[in-house]
Design a protein around this motif. Structure first.
Motif, short mmCIF file in Angstrom:
data_model
loop_
_atom_site.label_atom_id
_atom_site.label_comp_id
_atom_site.label_asym_id
_atom_site.label_seq_id
_atom_site.Cartn_x
_atom_site.Cartn_y
_atom_site.Cartn_z
N HIS A 1 0.69 -1.16 0.21
CA HIS A 1 0.11 0.25 0.26
C HIS A 1 0.53 1.25 0.19
O HIS A 1 0.09 2.42 0.62
N VAL A 2 2.21 1.37 -1.27
CA VAL A 2 2.76 2.51 -0.77
C VAL A 2 2.83 2.72 -2.45
O VAL A 2 2.94 2.40 -3.44
N ARG A 3 3.37 3.90 -2.81
CA ARG A 3 3.32 4.18 -3.62
C ARG A 3 5.28 4.72 -3.80
O ARG A 3 5.56 5.74 -2.90
N TYR A 4 6.33 4.85 -4.16
CA TYR A 4 7.68 5.38 -4.60
C TYR A 4 7.66 6.80 -5.11
O TYR A 4 6.96 6.19 -6.32
N PRO A 5 8.95 7.35 -4.58
CA PRO A 5 9.37 8.15 -5.76
C PRO A 5 10.12 7.92 -6.84
O PRO A 5 11.16 6.89 -6.74
N VAL A 6 9.01 8.07 -7.90
CA VAL A 6 9.77 7.37 -9.69
C VAL A 6 10.24 8.18 -10.38
O VAL A 6 9.61 10.11 -10.15
N ASP A 7 11.23 8.51 -10.90
CA ASP A 7 11.56 9.70 -11.79
C ASP A 7 12.87 9.20 -13.22
O ASP A 7 12.90 7.90 -13.23
N SER A 8 12.20 9.32 -14.38
CA SER A 8 13.67 9.71 -14.85
C SER A 8 15.12 9.15 -14.67
O SER A 8 15.32 10.34 -13.70
N LEU A 9 16.01 8.96 -15.78
CA LEU A 9 17.02 8.94 -15.16
C LEU A 9 18.53 10.04 -16.28
O LEU A 9 19.05 8.43 -17.20
N GLY A 10 18.96 10.93 -15.77
CA GLY A 10 19.44 11.22 -17.08
C GLY A 10 18.90 12.01 -18.04
O GLY A 10 19.29 12.38 -19.53
N VAL A 11 17.04 12.75 -18.14
CA VAL A 11 16.94 13.02 -18.71
C VAL A 11 16.19 13.69 -19.05
O VAL A 11 16.01 13.88 -17.84
N LEU B 1 16.30 5.32 -19.08
CA LEU B 1 16.02 4.25 -18.04
C LEU B 1 14.77 5.39 -16.43
O LEU B 1 15.31 6.72 -16.57
N VAL B 2 14.03 3.82 -16.30
CA VAL B 2 13.57 4.92 -15.77
C VAL B 2 14.33 4.29 -13.62
O VAL B 2 13.97 3.29 -13.58
N VAL B 3 13.40 5.27 -12.67
CA VAL B 3 14.43 5.04 -11.44
C VAL B 3 13.35 4.65 -10.57
O VAL B 3 12.30 6.24 -10.73
N GLY B 4 12.84 3.88 -9.56
CA GLY B 4 12.23 4.48 -8.30
C GLY B 4 13.36 4.26 -7.33
O GLY B 4 13.81 3.40 -6.41
#
Length: 379
Positions: A301-311, A345-348
């Motif tokens: 039941h959690v949401r992780y901080p997600v972002d692209s890498l180097g874009v 790449l996408v990073v969590g």
């Protein structure tokens, strides 16, 4: 797999992705050590047993074992992970309150001696093993404010504890103390304090009835910040420390941190394998998803901080989808991302706990490879 980046450096996620492919779960053992030391400083004198459930990986066990951690295990498989990492079964605490006799025998053969129970049937199961095993009685303290209320499924009512302790005494089974768990991702110390005070009363009455108890396990539940603020561990533990100081002398206090240690140490790295423009938004299809490392969004039941890498680029609302042929496999519906290309790449972040551990083989999509970095103390 364990690799060693140059000492003092953050893991180079792009390099690791090139080296190992994606999806990856990168476990930074330097973060594990920092989290352990910070919690140990916030709860001085409390013996920490790492709960393997969130991330039962050998590198985690080796790293924390060097620091003096014990291990909270719930299955024979978890005991085997601890032993394979070079630690004896005697450093384990078996905390699953419900066990088959085969589970008890397997644990005893592997050197485990301390077990948790929470009802009369489970106490009776230990009668044949009373010369080799000792018990902690788990007490229930409901906590509706917790992310997951772990006292809903396990634990006896405080008022039932004297009867259960008396049963163990009649059967010649040694009960060493009490345990409780106030829930997962707990941001308020009030339930811990109330539970400690209630257990202190049970222990006092038990001593008067002829059963001296000298162990108190305060469980886990220490929170981490997934993107919304939580109290610092120092602030959360201050009232817990004050309450523990009021216990009678000679009580051995244990805790079972899991998420707090493993969560911040894990970073998921996945690749964009496809994309499509739908309803005015980009859909990016990843090689990891809800049935894989992002499984914690469902089971935890959690949401992780997600972002692209180097874009870089103007960010817009985007959808991140997982790799399975199932429309439920959506990681995020409104993620602000720059334009991504296939192969980006996408990073969590904060993804060490309840992610790889709860991943599945659905659709035969390969699970993320776990790569540990900075396992050596210099890292």
């Amino acid at each position: 797999m364990s690799v060693r980046p140059r000492a003092g450096r953050q893991p180079d996620l792009a390099r690791l992705a090139r080296l190992h492919g994606t999806p990856l779960l990168v476990v930074d053992c330097a973060v594990l050590r920092a989290q352990y030391r910070r919690l140990a400083a916030a709860l001085p004198g409390v013996r920490l047993y790492y709960a393997l459930k969130p991330l039962p990986h050998p590198s985690v066990v080796r790293t924390l074992g060097v620091l003096g951690a014990g291990f909270d295990v719930a299955t024979t498989g978890e005991i085997d992970v601890v032993r394979a990492a070079g630690h004896p079964g005697s450093c384990c605490l078996h905390t699953h309150p419900i066990k088959k006799d085969a589970d008890i025998r397997a644990a005893l053969r592997r050197g485990v001696r301390r077990f948790v129970v929470d009802n009369a049937d489970e106490i009776v199961k230990f009668r044949p093993h009373r010369r080799r095993a000792e018990l902690l009685l788990r007490v229930s303290f409901r906590n509706p404010t917790a992310l997951i209320d772990l006292s809903r499924k396990f634990g006896c009512e405080p008022g039932d504890a004297p009867v259960l302790l008396g049963l163990a005494r009649t059967l010649g089974i040694r009960v060493r103390g009490l345990s409780f768990h106030v829930g997962s991702q707990v941001a308020d110390a009030d339930t811990y304090v109330a539970a400690i005070e209630s257990c202190a009363g049970i222990m006092e009455r038990s001593a008067a009835s002829g059963t001296a108890l000298d162990v108190l396990d305060i469980g886990g539940g220490f929170p981490i910040a997934y993107g919304t603020p939580v109290p610092s561990i120092e602030r959360l533990c201050a009232p817990i420390r004050r309450s523990l100081r009021r216990l009678p002398a000679g009580i051995d206090v244990l805790a079972e941190p899991g998420r707090y240690l493993a969560g911040p140490a894990g970073t998921c790295v996945c690749s964009v394998v496809g994309r499509a423009r739908r309803d005015g938004r980009w859909w990016y299809y990843l090689d990891d998803g809800i049935y894989g490392t992002f499984s914690g969004q469902v089971v935890d039941h959690v949401r992780y901080p997600v972002d692209s890498l180097g874009v870089r680029g103007r960010r817009e609302s985007s959808v991140l989808a997982g790799p399975t042929c199932d429309s439920y496999d959506i990681v995020g519906e409104d993620v602000r991302l720059p334009p991504l290309a296939i192969g980006d790449l996408v990073v969590g972040r904060m993804m060490g706990a309840y992610t790889a551990a709860s991943a599945t083989d659905f659709n035969f999509v390969p699970r993320a490879r776990i790569v540990a970095v900075n396992e050596r103390q210099g890292g």
